[in-house]
Design an enzyme around this catalytic site. Structure first.
Site, PDB file in Angstrom:
ATOM      1  N   ASN A 221     -28.776   5.928 -50.025  1.00 17.62           N
ATOM      2  CA  ASN A 221     -30.053   6.015 -49.808  1.00 17.62           C
ATOM      3  C   ASN A 221     -31.396   5.458 -49.504  1.00 17.62           C
ATOM      4  O   ASN A 221     -31.430   4.633 -50.460  1.00 17.62           O
ATOM      5  CB  ASN A 221     -30.311   7.649 -50.212  1.00 17.62           C
ATOM      6  CG  ASN A 221     -29.797   7.849 -52.318  1.00 17.62           C
ATOM      7  OD1 ASN A 221     -30.825   7.042 -52.967  1.00 17.62           O
ATOM      8  ND2 ASN A 221     -29.249   7.810 -52.914  1.00 17.62           N
ATOM      9  N   ALA A 285     -32.060   9.731 -61.094  1.00 16.72           N
ATOM     10  CA  ALA A 285     -31.464   8.239 -59.938  1.00 16.72           C
ATOM     11  C   ALA A 285     -30.697   9.102 -58.957  1.00 16.72           C
ATOM     12  O   ALA A 285     -30.699  10.443 -58.949  1.00 16.72           O
ATOM     13  CB  ALA A 285     -29.862   7.522 -60.686  1.00 16.72           C
ATOM     14  N   PHE A 338     -33.522  15.720 -62.113  1.00 12.31           N
ATOM     15  CA  PHE A 338     -34.813  15.546 -60.719  1.00 12.31           C
ATOM     16  C   PHE A 338     -34.072  16.197 -59.975  1.00 12.31           C
ATOM     17  O   PHE A 338     -32.369  16.249 -59.809  1.00 12.31           O
ATOM     18  CB  PHE A 338     -35.430  14.423 -60.858  1.00 12.31           C
ATOM     19  CG  PHE A 338     -36.343  13.689 -61.396  1.00 12.31           C
ATOM     20  CD1 PHE A 338     -36.765  13.220 -62.788  1.00 12.31           C
ATOM     21  CD2 PHE A 338     -37.470  13.649 -60.537  1.00 12.31           C
ATOM     22  CE1 PHE A 338     -37.322  12.876 -63.640  1.00 12.31           C
ATOM     23  CE2 PHE A 338     -38.254  12.674 -61.534  1.00 12.31           C
ATOM     24  CZ  PHE A 338     -38.666  13.030 -62.650  1.00 12.31           C
ATOM     25  N   LYS A 356     -26.383  23.018 -63.046  1.00  9.61           N
ATOM     26  CA  LYS A 356     -26.529  21.557 -64.385  1.00  9.61           C
ATOM     27  C   LYS A 356     -26.152  21.513 -65.523  1.00  9.61           C
ATOM     28  O   LYS A 356     -25.611  20.315 -66.266  1.00  9.61           O
ATOM     29  CB  LYS A 356     -27.600  19.774 -63.797  1.00  9.61           C
ATOM     30  CG  LYS A 356     -26.403  20.206 -62.037  1.00  9.61           C
ATOM     31  CD  LYS A 356     -26.829  18.950 -61.634  1.00  9.61           C
ATOM     32  CE  LYS A 356     -26.829  18.743 -60.468  1.00  9.61           C
ATOM     33  NZ  LYS A 356     -26.605  17.539 -59.709  1.00  9.61           N
TER      34      LYS A 356
HETATM   35  O1  C5P Z   1     -27.107  16.947 -57.792  1.00  8.53           O
HETATM   36  P1  C5P Z   1     -28.500  16.517 -56.748  1.00  8.53           P
HETATM   37  O2  C5P Z   1     -28.282  14.938 -56.034  1.00  8.53           O
HETATM   38  O3  C5P Z   1     -29.383  17.141 -56.189  1.00  8.53           O
HETATM   39  O4  C5P Z   1     -29.110  16.654 -58.288  1.00  8.53           O
HETATM   40  C1  C5P Z   1     -30.574  15.731 -59.131  1.00  8.53           C
HETATM   41  C2  C5P Z   1     -30.226  15.799 -60.521  1.00  8.53           C
HETATM   42  O5  C5P Z   1     -28.663  14.925 -60.702  1.00  8.53           O
HETATM   43  C3  C5P Z   1     -30.646  13.954 -60.465  1.00  8.53           C
HETATM   44  O6  C5P Z   1     -31.537  14.347 -62.043  1.00  8.53           O
HETATM   45  C4  C5P Z   1     -29.293  13.231 -60.808  1.00  8.53           C
HETATM   46  O7  C5P Z   1     -29.934  12.173 -61.374  1.00  8.53           O
HETATM   47  C5  C5P Z   1     -27.992  13.727 -61.256  1.00  8.53           C
HETATM   48  N1  C5P Z   1     -27.902  13.351 -60.863  1.00  8.53           N
HETATM   49  C6  C5P Z   1     -26.610  12.767 -61.112  1.00  8.53           C
HETATM   50  N2  C5P Z   1     -25.068  12.162 -60.910  1.00  8.53           N
HETATM   51  C7  C5P Z   1     -24.716  13.056 -59.688  1.00  8.53           C
HETATM   52  C8  C5P Z   1     -25.495  13.447 -58.601  1.00  8.53           C
HETATM   53  C9  C5P Z   1     -27.075  13.733 -59.176  1.00  8.53           C
HETATM   54  O8  C5P Z   1     -26.559  12.715 -62.075  1.00  8.53           O
HETATM   55  N3  C5P Z   1     -23.371  12.738 -59.115  1.00  8.53           N
END
Ligand code: C5P
Length: 416
Positions: A221, A285, A338, A356
């Site tokens: 991305n 991230a 984030f 989360k």
């Molecule tokens: O679900 P989404 O990607 O929108 O969520 C964003 C947040 O979740 C960010 O803080 C990102 O670092 C974290 N994240 C994560 N592991 C993932 C997906 C997102 O830690 N697989």
């Protein structure tokens, strides 16, 4: 950062023939290029042709006493605002990674404290060799910016990654990198409540992840990692002990930060698990939501009569949710996630915080028109369980510093 003079170190590869074009392209930007040729480079491009486009002497030999008297290798780097190695051969990259200094090019590179960029060019197998990749990792840790290489047909008849980037791309990435350098090296403002974070362990994730399809392709991305690196830098500047787990970026490791560079979401999770316990976790991230179920061991080929391949995706682990769900000493006292959204930003971000299980969510609207992904500015809203802060647009460095202040305030209020 505006610069007047760049020192181009030309390595001994076939792409050295592009050096005169590179010198001309910098001149067009008003930047004078002075050139150092390695002995091997002089086999591919003549010193005379470089001298005539640069309008300057070309430097070749460390032991040319006249040059050392007139213009020592230290002086060469001192008089340049930045250094570009192009083409950067596997040999030069290896020497830089090891700190070898046995000719004018390598000695100048070891003697410099200026921003250094390299544009690698080599055979595809040399590029993928673990030794080269190991050396490149070291250079990233050392703060060296890597431009390219591109994929394409090679002079040796093979196809793959290893072609030097196009001249215009190199020039624009150097200019962009120098602007970034200026932002990152601006002295961080000291956080209010200075001392509260002293000795606290802060775990930060940053950057995108790369999920491989085959040895040359991956799903990724547009995350640059800038916001996460700025946050790691700001916490380190306030006295915290910072562990940064970073996906692939070209950013140098911020001062005082312990960095681990990873490629995939699964690797990121493993390193986050190993880094716990932490007092505070800030997960910036942009972790890929999915990975390809089975990575092809060889490059997937395109055949005239075959259909496009189907990629089966499986879900990646959610690192933020995993950290938030830990208990006891394994659960950081404050977990900040984030949320990059393109619509209904507040609503989606609050829902994400609850889903989360993290304590705060920093929401940013990453619609392309905002230029946040890869840009130097950010506009964020911060949601906690009992309030919402709306911050105006500011640089990512300022967002990081304000976040450190908010975290310090929060920590001060916590029972010891
Ligand atoms: O679900 P989404 O990607 O929108 O969520 C964003 C947040 O979740 C960010 O803080 C990102 O670092 C974290 N994240 C994560 N592991 C993932 C997906 C997102 O830690 N697989």
């Amino acid at each position: 950062m505006s610069i007047n003079r760049i020192l181009i170190i030309i390595g001994g590869g076939i792409a050295a023939y592009k050096a005169p074009e590179l010198v001309r392209a910098f001149k067009k930007q008003g930047i004078n290029a002075r050139c150092v040729l390695t002995a091997a480079a002089a086999q591919f491009v003549s010193p005379l042709s470089i001298a005539s486009v640069s309008g300057d002497k070309v430097y070749e030999n460390l032991f040319d006493l006249k040059d050392e008297a007139e213009m020592g290798h230290i002086q060469l780097s001192r008089e340049a605002d930045a250094i570009l190695v192009a083409p950067a051969t596997a040999d030069l990259i290896g020497k830089m990674a090891m700190g070898v200094a046995n000719d004018l090019a390598s000695t100048t590179l070891l003697a410099t404290d200026k921003p250094v960029f390299i544009a690698p060019a080599m055979n595809v197998r040399m590029w993928h060799h673990p030794a080269t990749q190991r050396n490149l990792e070291q250079l990233k840790v050392d703060g060296i910016r890597i431009i390219g290489p591109d994929e394409g047909d090679m002079a040796c008849g093979e196809f793959g990654l290893g072609r030097m980037s196009e001249v215009d791309d190199i020039v624009s990435q150097v200019m962009h990198g120098l602007n970034q350098h200026e932002t990152e090296h601006a002295p961080p403002a000291l956080a209010k409540n200075d001392g509260v974070l002293s000795g606290k362990h802060v775990l930060v994730t940053a950057g995108p992840t790369h999920e491989p399809i085959d040895p040359v392709r991956y799903i990724a991305n547009r995350s640059s990692g800038k916001q996460g690196y700025a946050i790691a830098a700001a916490f380190a500047a306030s006295g915290a002990s910072v562990t940064l787990i970073s996906g692939p970026t070209d950013l140098p490791c911020p001062t005082g930060v312990q960095i681990t560079r990873v490629e995939t979401a699964c690797e990121m999770l493993a390193h986050v698990q190993a880094a716990l316990p932490a007092d505070i976790a800030v997960m910036t991230a942009a972790v890929a939501d999915w990975r390809v179920e089975t990575q092809a061991s060889q490059k997937v080929k395109k055949n005239a009569d075959s259909k496009a391949p189907t990629l089966t995706l499986v879900e990646n682990p959610d690192i933020l949710a995993w950290v938030s769900q830990q208990s006891g000493a394994q659960r950081p006292g404050l977990v900040i996630g984030f949320a990059a959204e393109t619509e209904n930003v507040s609503e989606y971000a609050q829902a994400k915080r609850i889903r989360k299980g993290c304590d705060w969510i920093v929401a940013n609207n990453v619609s392309p028109e905002n230029g946040i992904m890869g840009g130097d500015h950010n506009t964020v809203d911060i949601f906690t369980n009992d309030d919402q802060d709306k911050w105006p647009a500011m640089s990512k460095t300022e967002v990081a510093q304000k976040l450190v202040v908010k975290v310090s305030d929060y920590m001060l209020k916590q029972p010891q």
